[in-house]
Design a protein around this motif. Structure first.
Motif, PDB file in Angstrom:
ATOM      1  N   MET A   1       0.839  -1.181   0.000  1.00  0.00           N
ATOM      2  CA  MET A   1       0.000   0.000   0.000  1.00  0.00           C
ATOM      3  C   MET A   1       0.879   1.237   0.000  1.00  0.00           C
ATOM      4  N   ASP A   2       0.467   2.228  -0.750  1.00  0.00           N
ATOM      5  CA  ASP A   2       1.195   3.491  -0.792  1.00  0.00           C
ATOM      6  C   ASP A   2       0.835   4.340   0.416  1.00  0.00           C
ATOM      7  N   PHE A   3       1.814   5.050   0.910  1.00  0.00           N
ATOM      8  CA  PHE A   3       1.592   5.953   2.032  1.00  0.00           C
ATOM      9  C   PHE A   3       1.200   7.317   1.475  1.00  0.00           C
ATOM     10  N   VAL A   4       0.031   7.788   1.860  1.00  0.00           N
ATOM     11  CA  VAL A   4      -0.478   9.077   1.403  1.00  0.00           C
ATOM     12  C   VAL A   4      -0.805   9.940   2.615  1.00  0.00           C
ATOM     13  N   ARG A   5      -0.894  11.236   2.387  1.00  0.00           N
ATOM     14  CA  ARG A   5      -1.196  12.168   3.476  1.00  0.00           C
ATOM     15  C   ARG A   5      -2.536  11.821   4.122  1.00  0.00           C
ATOM     16  N   GLY A   6      -2.533  11.721   5.453  1.00  0.00           N
ATOM     17  CA  GLY A   6      -3.751  11.429   6.199  1.00  0.00           C
ATOM     18  C   GLY A   6      -3.938   9.968   6.547  1.00  0.00           C
ATOM     19  N   LEU A   7      -3.093   9.086   6.038  1.00  0.00           N
ATOM     20  CA  LEU A   7      -3.208   7.656   6.333  1.00  0.00           C
ATOM     21  C   LEU A   7      -2.779   7.373   7.772  1.00  0.00           C
ATOM     22  N   VAL A   8      -3.558   6.587   8.481  1.00  0.00           N
ATOM     23  CA  VAL A   8      -3.217   6.190   9.847  1.00  0.00           C
ATOM     24  C   VAL A   8      -2.355   4.938   9.750  1.00  0.00           C
ATOM     25  N   VAL A   9      -1.209   4.952  10.437  1.00  0.00           N
ATOM     26  CA  VAL A   9      -0.274   3.828  10.431  1.00  0.00           C
ATOM     27  C   VAL A   9       0.073   3.443  11.866  1.00  0.00           C
ATOM     28  N   ARG A  10       0.584   2.212  12.019  1.00  0.00           N
ATOM     29  CA  ARG A  10       1.052   1.744  13.327  1.00  0.00           C
ATOM     30  C   ARG A  10       2.545   1.493  13.214  1.00  0.00           C
ATOM     31  N   SER A  11       3.291   1.950  14.182  1.00  0.00           N
ATOM     32  CA  SER A  11       4.738   1.788  14.190  1.00  0.00           C
ATOM     33  C   SER A  11       5.094   0.360  14.598  1.00  0.00           C
ATOM     34  N   LEU A  12       5.988  -0.255  13.838  1.00  0.00           N
ATOM     35  CA  LEU A  12       6.419  -1.620  14.117  1.00  0.00           C
ATOM     36  C   LEU A  12       7.781  -1.669  14.799  1.00  0.00           C
ATOM     37  N   ARG A  13       8.563  -0.624  14.697  1.00  0.00           N
ATOM     38  CA  ARG A  13       9.909  -0.584  15.257  1.00  0.00           C
ATOM     39  C   ARG A  13      10.177   0.764  15.907  1.00  0.00           C
ATOM     40  N   GLY A  14      11.139   0.783  16.820  1.00  0.00           N
ATOM     41  CA  GLY A  14      11.566   2.025  17.446  1.00  0.00           C
ATOM     42  C   GLY A  14      10.925   2.246  18.800  1.00  0.00           C
ATOM     43  N   ARG A  15      11.214   3.392  19.372  1.00  0.00           N
ATOM     44  CA  ARG A  15      10.667   3.731  20.691  1.00  0.00           C
ATOM     45  C   ARG A  15       9.160   3.887  20.676  1.00  0.00           C
ATOM     46  N   ASP A  16       8.622   4.220  19.521  1.00  0.00           N
ATOM     47  CA  ASP A  16       7.177   4.395  19.393  1.00  0.00           C
ATOM     48  C   ASP A  16       6.475   3.128  18.904  1.00  0.00           C
ATOM     49  N   LYS A  17       7.100   1.978  19.076  1.00  0.00           N
ATOM     50  CA  LYS A  17       6.541   0.704  18.625  1.00  0.00           C
ATOM     51  C   LYS A  17       5.138   0.486  19.198  1.00  0.00           C
ATOM     52  N   GLY A  18       4.197   0.140  18.314  1.00  0.00           N
ATOM     53  CA  GLY A  18       2.831  -0.108  18.733  1.00  0.00           C
ATOM     54  C   GLY A  18       1.946   1.115  18.745  1.00  0.00           C
ATOM     55  N   GLU A  19       2.515   2.289  18.587  1.00  0.00           N
ATOM     56  CA  GLU A  19       1.736   3.535  18.605  1.00  0.00           C
ATOM     57  C   GLU A  19       1.146   3.818  17.231  1.00  0.00           C
ATOM     58  N   PHE A  20       0.001   4.493  17.217  1.00  0.00           N
ATOM     59  CA  PHE A  20      -0.625   4.893  15.968  1.00  0.00           C
ATOM     60  C   PHE A  20      -0.208   6.315  15.635  1.00  0.00           C
ATOM     61  N   LEU A  21       0.094   6.540  14.358  1.00  0.00           N
ATOM     62  CA  LEU A  21       0.567   7.826  13.866  1.00  0.00           C
ATOM     63  C   LEU A  21      -0.179   8.156  12.584  1.00  0.00           C
ATOM     64  N   VAL A  22      -0.088   9.396  12.152  1.00  0.00           N
ATOM     65  CA  VAL A  22      -0.708   9.807  10.893  1.00  0.00           C
ATOM     66  C   VAL A  22       0.390  10.311   9.956  1.00  0.00           C
ATOM     67  N   VAL A  23       0.277   9.971   8.683  1.00  0.00           N
ATOM     68  CA  VAL A  23       1.261  10.353   7.675  1.00  0.00           C
ATOM     69  C   VAL A  23       1.022  11.799   7.259  1.00  0.00           C
ATOM     70  N   LEU A  24       2.098  12.598   7.302  1.00  0.00           N
ATOM     71  CA  LEU A  24       2.031  13.978   6.835  1.00  0.00           C
ATOM     72  C   LEU A  24       2.508  14.088   5.396  1.00  0.00           C
ATOM     73  N   GLU A  25       3.585  13.377   5.077  1.00  0.00           N
ATOM     74  CA  GLU A  25       4.074  13.338   3.706  1.00  0.00           C
ATOM     75  C   GLU A  25       4.905  12.073   3.516  1.00  0.00           C
ATOM     76  N   ALA A  26       5.020  11.663   2.276  1.00  0.00           N
ATOM     77  CA  ALA A  26       5.761  10.434   1.978  1.00  0.00           C
ATOM     78  C   ALA A  26       6.588  10.637   0.719  1.00  0.00           C
ATOM     79  N   SER A  27       7.836  10.217   0.801  1.00  0.00           N
ATOM     80  CA  SER A  27       8.699  10.169  -0.371  1.00  0.00           C
ATOM     81  C   SER A  27       9.096   8.708  -0.546  1.00  0.00           C
ATOM     82  N   GLY A  28       9.964   8.415  -1.469  1.00  0.00           N
ATOM     83  CA  GLY A  28      10.334   7.036  -1.746  1.00  0.00           C
ATOM     84  C   GLY A  28      10.993   6.322  -0.588  1.00  0.00           C
ATOM     85  N   ARG A  29      11.872   7.005   0.139  1.00  0.00           N
ATOM     86  CA  ARG A  29      12.676   6.340   1.158  1.00  0.00           C
ATOM     87  C   ARG A  29      12.287   6.653   2.587  1.00  0.00           C
TER      88      ARG A  29
END
Length: 79
Positions: A1-29
Motif C-alpha cells: 500500500m502506498d503511504f499518502v497524506r492522512g493515512l493512519v499507520v502503526r509503528s512496528l519498530r523504534g521507541r514508538d513501537k505499537g503507537e498509531f501515527l498519521v502520515v504527513l508526507e511520503a517520499s520514496g525512502r
C-alpha cells in the motif's frame, strides 16, 4: 500500500513501537509522521516505510494537534 497524506499507520519498530501515527508526507525512502502529542505537527518524525503498518483509514481533517490526537485515540482504545 502506498503511504499518502492522512493515512493512519502503526509503528512496528523504534521507541514508538505499537503507537498509531498519521502520515504527513511520503517520499520514496521515508515517511514523515506525527501523533499530535509526543510528535506534534511542529516536530514530526521521519520513519522508514518498512517500519510502518498501514491501516485502511484516512483522516480528512489534520489541521491541529488536537484533531489528530482525538482521531488517533479511537485506534488506541481498540487495541
Amino acid at each position: 500500500m502506498d503511504f499518502v497524506r492522512g493515512l493512519v499507520v502503526r509503528s512496528l519498530r523504534g521507541r514508538d513501537k505499537g503507537e498509531f501515527l498519521v502520515v504527513l508526507e511520503a517520499s520514496g525512502r521515508e515517511v514523515v509522521v506525527c501523533d499530535g502529542k509526543y510528535r506534534p505537527l511542529e516536530r514530526p518524525k521521519r520513519k522508514n516505510p518498512v517500519h510502518l503498518a498501514a491501516t485502511n483509514t484516512l483522516l480528512s481533517s489534520m489541521n491541529t494537534n488536537r484533531e489528530i490526537r482525538c482521531a488517533l485515540r479511537r485506534f488506541s482504545q481498540d487495541s
